[in-house]
Scaffold this active site. Structure first.
Site, mmCIF file in Angstrom:
data_model
loop_
_atom_site.group_PDB
_atom_site.id
_atom_site.type_symbol
_atom_site.label_atom_id
_atom_site.label_comp_id
_atom_site.label_asym_id
_atom_site.label_seq_id
_atom_site.Cartn_x
_atom_site.Cartn_y
_atom_site.Cartn_z
ATOM 1 N N ASP A 51 70.958 52.597 65.167
ATOM 2 C CA ASP A 51 69.824 53.490 64.954
ATOM 3 C C ASP A 51 70.219 54.662 64.047
ATOM 4 O O ASP A 51 71.373 55.082 64.033
ATOM 5 C CB ASP A 51 69.333 54.020 66.310
ATOM 6 C CG ASP A 51 67.940 54.609 66.230
ATOM 7 O OD1 ASP A 51 67.264 54.444 65.191
ATOM 8 O OD2 ASP A 51 67.516 55.257 67.212
ATOM 9 N N SER A 85 63.265 44.666 65.717
ATOM 10 C CA SER A 85 62.504 44.464 66.960
ATOM 11 C C SER A 85 61.083 44.007 66.621
ATOM 12 O O SER A 85 60.638 44.155 65.479
ATOM 13 C CB SER A 85 62.439 45.779 67.751
ATOM 14 O OG SER A 85 61.528 46.666 67.130
ATOM 15 N N GLU A 134 58.561 45.453 67.453
ATOM 16 C CA GLU A 134 57.807 46.672 67.124
ATOM 17 C C GLU A 134 58.011 47.090 65.656
ATOM 18 O O GLU A 134 57.177 47.780 65.080
ATOM 19 C CB GLU A 134 58.230 47.832 68.038
ATOM 20 C CG GLU A 134 57.767 47.705 69.483
ATOM 21 C CD GLU A 134 58.626 46.784 70.332
ATOM 22 O OE1 GLU A 134 59.768 46.465 69.916
ATOM 23 O OE2 GLU A 134 58.149 46.342 71.396
ATOM 24 N N ASN A 135 59.123 46.670 65.064
ATOM 25 C CA ASN A 135 59.436 47.087 63.694
ATOM 26 C C ASN A 135 58.444 46.559 62.653
ATOM 27 O O ASN A 135 58.357 47.088 61.546
ATOM 28 C CB ASN A 135 60.863 46.659 63.293
ATOM 29 C CG ASN A 135 61.939 47.486 63.963
ATOM 30 O OD1 ASN A 135 63.049 47.006 64.191
ATOM 31 N ND2 ASN A 135 61.648 48.731 64.304
HETATM 32 C C1 FPP Z 1 67.262 51.535 62.859
HETATM 33 O O1 FPP Z 1 67.268 52.719 62.095
HETATM 34 C C2 FPP Z 1 67.692 50.367 62.091
HETATM 35 C C3 FPP Z 1 66.953 49.234 61.860
HETATM 36 C C4 FPP Z 1 65.593 49.081 62.375
HETATM 37 C C5 FPP Z 1 67.458 48.139 61.030
HETATM 38 C C6 FPP Z 1 68.924 47.869 61.106
HETATM 39 C C7 FPP Z 1 69.282 46.961 59.986
HETATM 40 C C8 FPP Z 1 70.420 47.021 59.245
HETATM 41 C C9 FPP Z 1 71.526 47.956 59.478
HETATM 42 C C10 FPP Z 1 70.605 46.075 58.135
HETATM 43 C C11 FPP Z 1 70.592 44.672 58.606
HETATM 44 C C12 FPP Z 1 71.842 44.024 58.463
HETATM 45 C C13 FPP Z 1 72.285 42.922 59.108
HETATM 46 C C14 FPP Z 1 72.772 41.774 58.326
HETATM 47 C C15 FPP Z 1 72.376 42.805 60.553
HETATM 48 P P1 FPP Z 1 65.892 53.473 61.897
HETATM 49 O O2 FPP Z 1 65.251 52.976 60.656
HETATM 50 O O3 FPP Z 1 65.069 53.328 63.129
HETATM 51 O O4 FPP Z 1 66.380 54.949 61.705
HETATM 52 P P2 FPP Z 1 65.568 56.266 62.128
HETATM 53 O O5 FPP Z 1 65.475 56.246 63.614
HETATM 54 O O6 FPP Z 1 66.452 57.356 61.628
HETATM 55 O O7 FPP Z 1 64.248 56.238 61.443
#
Ligand code: FPP
Length: 249
Positions: free
Chosen positions: A21, A66, A68-69
């Site tokens: 996160d 997720s 939800e995403n």
């Molecule tokens: C949460 O941060 C992160 C995600 C929803 C996506 C995670 C994906 C990656 C790191 C890349 C995928 C790579 C692989 C191959 C597994 P957020 O966007 O919710 O951050 P925030 O809470 O600061 O808005």
């Protein structure tokens, strides 16, 4: 002595799960668009995977997307899917070199075709690897997973295949996406949020939880080891009292 050298190699968790996160907030801090945070987050995926293989963690589950995403802005959702496809494609060789087996949990049928196909290809190409198993949680919802298990079990009961008393913890576990995989002993969440967010609700029943304020793109190998070190210095009681755990007689 480095934190890695201080780890008890006889007490490495078999399964570590991570809620990655803080990509968006990290990017904003740097004056970039959210997608830059996700792209940089891929480097942290590599770091954690490398750390996990080095200390022989058997399963590493990453919450990558997720259910939800999907509600995020279309540009971000499309960007994340593209990033997944290109990352998986680019990493196959390195996964094989490091004996990493790829797996995925979640409602994979609803992922875009390109993502499904690339995932299937990578899972097949790494299927014989004997090292760490990297599990990507994609289009994942723990409530959905549990609901599906309840429905399947109810059907077995209705058809007379099982009786009420057959419904055990093991039976429920065997109906989850994670069937056959041990529950995580350790769950890490980055970015300072202190929530489970619909992730492995059944499987995390007795997991040690490690929350760190570090945003995911800044999460490095050392931070992974630090989480294991902290885990090793906690007492896991499973509902018992300390004396029962430490009673060696
Ligand atoms: C949460 O941060 C992160 C995600 C929803 C996506 C995670 C994906 C990656 C790191 C890349 C995928 C790579 C692989 C191959 C597994 P957020 O966007 O919710 O951050 P925030 O809470 O600061 O808005």
């Amino acid at each position: 002595m480095s934190i890695k050298e201080q780890l008890d190699t006889n007490n490495i968790p078999e399964h570590v799960a991570i809620i990655m996160d803080g990509n968006g907030r990290w990017a904003k801090q740097q004056g970039h668009a959210r997608l830059f945070g996700h792209a940089t987050g891929v480097e942290s995926v590599r770091e954690s995977l490398k750390a996990a293989t080095e200390v022989k963690v058997k399963y590493l589950t990453l919450y990558a997307f997720s259910t939800e995403n999907w509600n995020r802005p279309k540009e971000e959702v499309d960007g994340l899917m593209d990033l997944l496809v290109t990352t998986i494609a680019n990493e196959i060789e390195s996964l094989n070199e490091n004996e990493v087996r790829l797996n995925a949990i979640g409602n994979l049928d609803e992922l875009p075709e390109k993502c499904r196909a690339e995932l299937k290809r990578a899972i097949e190409k790494t299927a014989n690897n004997k090292g760490t198993c990297l599990i990507l949680a994609l289009n994942y919802s723990s409530k959905h997973e549990i609901k599906s298990a309840i429905k399947k079990i109810a059907e077995s009961y209705k058809s007379g295949e099982i009786e009420l008393d057959d419904i055990s913890d093991d039976l429920v576990s065997s109906h989850l996406y994670t069937a056959g995989i041990p529950d995580p002993e350790l769950m890490i969440r980055t970015s300072g949020e202190v929530r489970i967010s619909n992730f492995l609700l059944w499987q995390l029943a007795y997991s040690e939880l490690h929350f760190t304020p570090i945003f995911w793109p800044d999460f490095k190998k050392e931070d992974f080891y630090k989480a294991i070190y902290e885990y090793q210095n906690r007492e896991r009681r499973f509902g018992l009292v300390s004396e029962q755990i430490n009673d060696t007689e």
